[in-house]
Design a protein around this motif. Structure first.
Motif, PDB file in Angstrom:
ATOM      1  N   ASP A  31      64.754  24.494 -47.301  1.00 32.59           N
ATOM      2  CA  ASP A  31      64.290  23.219 -46.901  1.00 32.59           C
ATOM      3  C   ASP A  31      63.756  22.432 -47.949  1.00 32.59           C
ATOM      4  OD1 ASP A  31      64.683  24.463 -44.259  1.00 32.59           O
ATOM      5  OD2 ASP A  31      62.528  25.063 -43.944  1.00 32.59           O
ATOM      6  N   LEU A  32      63.057  23.086 -48.954  1.00 30.33           N
ATOM      7  CA  LEU A  32      62.674  22.249 -50.089  1.00 30.33           C
ATOM      8  C   LEU A  32      63.719  21.447 -50.658  1.00 30.33           C
ATOM      9  CD1 LEU A  32      60.053  24.743 -51.653  1.00 30.33           C
ATOM     10  CD2 LEU A  32      59.542  22.311 -50.993  1.00 30.33           C
ATOM     11  N   TYR A  46      53.105  12.426 -46.410  1.00 31.38           N
ATOM     12  CA  TYR A  46      51.720  12.917 -46.591  1.00 31.38           C
ATOM     13  C   TYR A  46      52.069  14.517 -46.586  1.00 31.38           C
ATOM     14  CZ  TYR A  46      46.923  14.439 -46.455  1.00 31.38           C
ATOM     15  OH  TYR A  46      45.634  15.130 -46.934  1.00 31.38           O
ATOM     16  N   ILE A  47      51.598  15.388 -47.546  1.00 29.21           N
ATOM     17  CA  ILE A  47      51.671  16.915 -47.359  1.00 29.21           C
ATOM     18  C   ILE A  47      50.536  17.482 -46.847  1.00 29.21           C
ATOM     19  CG2 ILE A  47      52.243  18.865 -48.629  1.00 29.21           C
ATOM     20  CD1 ILE A  47      53.208  17.000 -51.016  1.00 29.21           C
ATOM     21  N   LEU A  48      50.748  18.232 -45.440  1.00 31.34           N
ATOM     22  CA  LEU A  48      49.745  18.555 -44.844  1.00 31.34           C
ATOM     23  C   LEU A  48      49.796  19.964 -44.787  1.00 31.34           C
ATOM     24  CD1 LEU A  48      47.462  17.412 -42.890  1.00 31.34           C
ATOM     25  CD2 LEU A  48      49.047  17.960 -40.996  1.00 31.34           C
ATOM     26  N   TRP A 140      55.362  24.929 -58.385  1.00 28.16           N
ATOM     27  CA  TRP A 140      55.451  23.547 -57.966  1.00 28.16           C
ATOM     28  C   TRP A 140      56.964  23.217 -57.651  1.00 28.16           C
ATOM     29  CZ3 TRP A 140      52.889  19.048 -56.750  1.00 28.16           C
ATOM     30  CH2 TRP A 140      53.293  17.808 -57.125  1.00 28.16           C
ATOM     31  N   PHE A 141      57.396  22.434 -56.754  1.00 30.53           N
ATOM     32  CA  PHE A 141      58.814  22.216 -56.340  1.00 30.53           C
ATOM     33  C   PHE A 141      58.830  20.617 -56.632  1.00 30.53           C
ATOM     34  CE2 PHE A 141      62.271  20.287 -54.405  1.00 30.53           C
ATOM     35  CZ  PHE A 141      63.402  21.193 -54.550  1.00 30.53           C
ATOM     36  N   LYS A 172      55.217  13.498 -56.401  1.00 32.54           N
ATOM     37  CA  LYS A 172      56.221  13.947 -57.308  1.00 32.54           C
ATOM     38  C   LYS A 172      56.681  15.320 -56.916  1.00 32.54           C
ATOM     39  CE  LYS A 172      55.597  10.638 -60.456  1.00 32.54           C
ATOM     40  NZ  LYS A 172      54.762   9.620 -59.925  1.00 32.54           N
ATOM     41  N   GLY A 173      56.112  16.052 -55.833  1.00 26.67           N
ATOM     42  CA  GLY A 173      56.703  17.394 -55.652  1.00 26.67           C
ATOM     43  C   GLY A 173      55.409  17.939 -54.499  1.00 26.67           C
ATOM     44  N   VAL A 174      55.691  19.287 -54.598  1.00 23.01           N
ATOM     45  CA  VAL A 174      54.907  20.006 -53.563  1.00 23.01           C
ATOM     46  C   VAL A 174      54.455  21.300 -53.975  1.00 23.01           C
ATOM     47  CG1 VAL A 174      56.867  20.612 -52.066  1.00 23.01           C
ATOM     48  CG2 VAL A 174      54.660  20.566 -51.130  1.00 23.01           C
ATOM     49  N   ILE A 175      53.178  21.846 -53.646  1.00 26.55           N
ATOM     50  CA  ILE A 175      52.866  23.155 -54.390  1.00 26.55           C
ATOM     51  C   ILE A 175      53.409  24.149 -53.331  1.00 26.55           C
ATOM     52  CG2 ILE A 175      50.904  24.714 -54.459  1.00 26.55           C
ATOM     53  CD1 ILE A 175      49.324  22.454 -55.071  1.00 26.55           C
ATOM     54  N   THR A 176      54.251  25.312 -54.172  1.00 32.23           N
ATOM     55  CA  THR A 176      54.734  26.274 -53.054  1.00 32.23           C
ATOM     56  C   THR A 176      54.024  27.587 -53.293  1.00 32.23           C
ATOM     57  OG1 THR A 176      56.447  26.787 -54.774  1.00 32.23           O
ATOM     58  CG2 THR A 176      57.298  25.256 -53.388  1.00 32.23           C
TER      59      THR A 176
END
Ligand code: EPU
Length: 345
Positions: A31-32, A46-48, A140-141, A172-176
């Motif tokens: 999905d990422l 927005y990352i929720l 981090w992705f 810039k990305g998202v914490i996984t």
């Protein structure tokens, strides 16, 4: 309301009735990858996590990315436990899991609402302890490179309610996942007012957790009963000279010395002294037990809460000449904005 819009009312602890055109649920690494190759606008999303530190100011919200990755792995490394925890786990359940398994250290951070992935973003903290104290690394992705990267604690640039994820890495990305190191040689941290009356010699982590839960429940309203997002503002940090000037008029302002010589003062106290504690304005208000908490009494809108926050900020500024800044993240239809950006268009 357009039928294809999705309601966010159940996804934010203020229970604001906002809508989004799209929710992208992240359940897997695939999905990422798909997310990073999609036509995601560079900033209009927005990352929720669990929505416990978010105010949807406008009726429309941007695309929402919702992290649902799960999993907790425990390893023993010499004198430490290493916990590798996926971003979609619940923070408080993680604390409970640790204490049940005699992995002691996170007890002061019990009952903080929100997800594990959100914890490093604002470096959650309570009762003299913060996330950074236990962080080994954050996975981090990266959207541009389309792969995962590991940031060490140093890379994360943790500060009071702040980190690189709110600054240079925003959008810039998202914490996984996060990796925590918890010492086997447990020492209680009873430095904070409220815990310092506990018996240091005979105390255990479970009892500290119970006391933290009791204290939080006595001051902070349960979002399920009275929707809120915990502290709305950060405690302002003043230079020593500014603080000294303040104490000439207000000698008893609650304060905490910072390592660099600056002084953090209690925003709740400033708000209370400005005469605002317990004040209600229509559907929203300032909590009766904790002046730093703004609450939604029922049908409050994001705009009403935002206007109340501005009112509080103005009153405190007029009385003390101190500008208090929101801790809660303010979301418009086109993404996150600062208080000033909302005011000036
Ligand atoms: N106070 C008042 N009036 C009030 C509430 C508090 O004068 O209505 C005074 C208290 O007497 C005390 C001081 O303000 O001297 C600090 O109060 P408290 O211990 O309740 O903590 P806080 O500074 O208001 C911070 C965190 C909380 C965290 C507590 C406990 C921030 C922005 N907030 O609140 O975190 O739980 O300390 O460690 O740093 C959150 O971030 O959402 C949150 C709830």
């Amino acid at each position: 309301m357009n039928r294809s819009l999705l309601s966010l009312a159940q996804m934010n602890s203020f229970a604001i009735k906002a809508y989004t055109p799209q929710i992208m649920e992240i359940n897997s690494k695939e999905d990422l990858y798909n997310l990073s190759t999609s036509t995601l606008h560079p900033t209009n999303f927005y990352i929720l996590g669990e929505g416990s530190n978010t105010l949807f100011v406008e009726e429309m919200a941007p695309t929402i990315i919702h992290m649902a990755l799960k999993g907790i792995k425990v390893e023993e490394i010499d004198d430490f436990y290493r916990l590798t925890v996926a971003a979609g786990e619940n923070w408080h359940q993680l604390v409970e899991f640790c204490i049940e398994n005699q992995i002691n250290g996170l007890e002061n951070l019990a009952l903080i609402p929100g997800s594990v992935g959100a914890a490093p973003v604002q470096n959650i903290g309570a009762y003299g302890v913060e996330f950074a104290d236990f962080c080994e690394s954050v996975t981090w992705f990266d959207f541009a490179d389309k792969c995962e990267k590991k940031l060490t604690r140093k890379d994360c640039l943790f500060a009071y309610r702040n980190s690189v994820f709110k600054q240079a890495l925003k959008h810039k990305g998202v914490i996984t996942a996060v990796s925590l190191l918890i010492a086997k040689n447990w020492q209680p941290n009873l430095s904070y007012a409220g815990l310092n009356q506990l018996p240091k010699e005979s105390i255990n982590a479970k009892a500290i957790m119970a006391e933290v839960i009791r204290l939080r429940q006595s001051k902070l309203p349960d979002p399920k009963e009275l929707p809120n997002a915990g502290s709305f503002f950060k405690n302002p940090i003043l230079s020593l000279s500014r603080y000294t000037e303040l104490t000439k008029k207000y000698a008893n302002v609650p304060h905490y010395h910072q390592k660099n010589g600056d002084i953090k003062v209690a925003a709740a106290w400033l708000i209370e002294q400005a005469g605002l504690k317990g004040k209600r304005r229509g559907n929203v208000g300032i909590h009766v037990n904790q002046a730093l908490v703004l609450v939604n009494y029922g049908n409050g809108t994001g705009a009403e809460l935002f206007n109340l926050a501005r009112y509080v900020q103005d009153k405190v500024y007029k009385k003390f000449n101190i500008k208090i800044e929101p801790e809660v993240r303010l979301i418009s239809s086109t993404g996150e904005k600062s208080m000033e950006e909302f005011q000036h268009g």
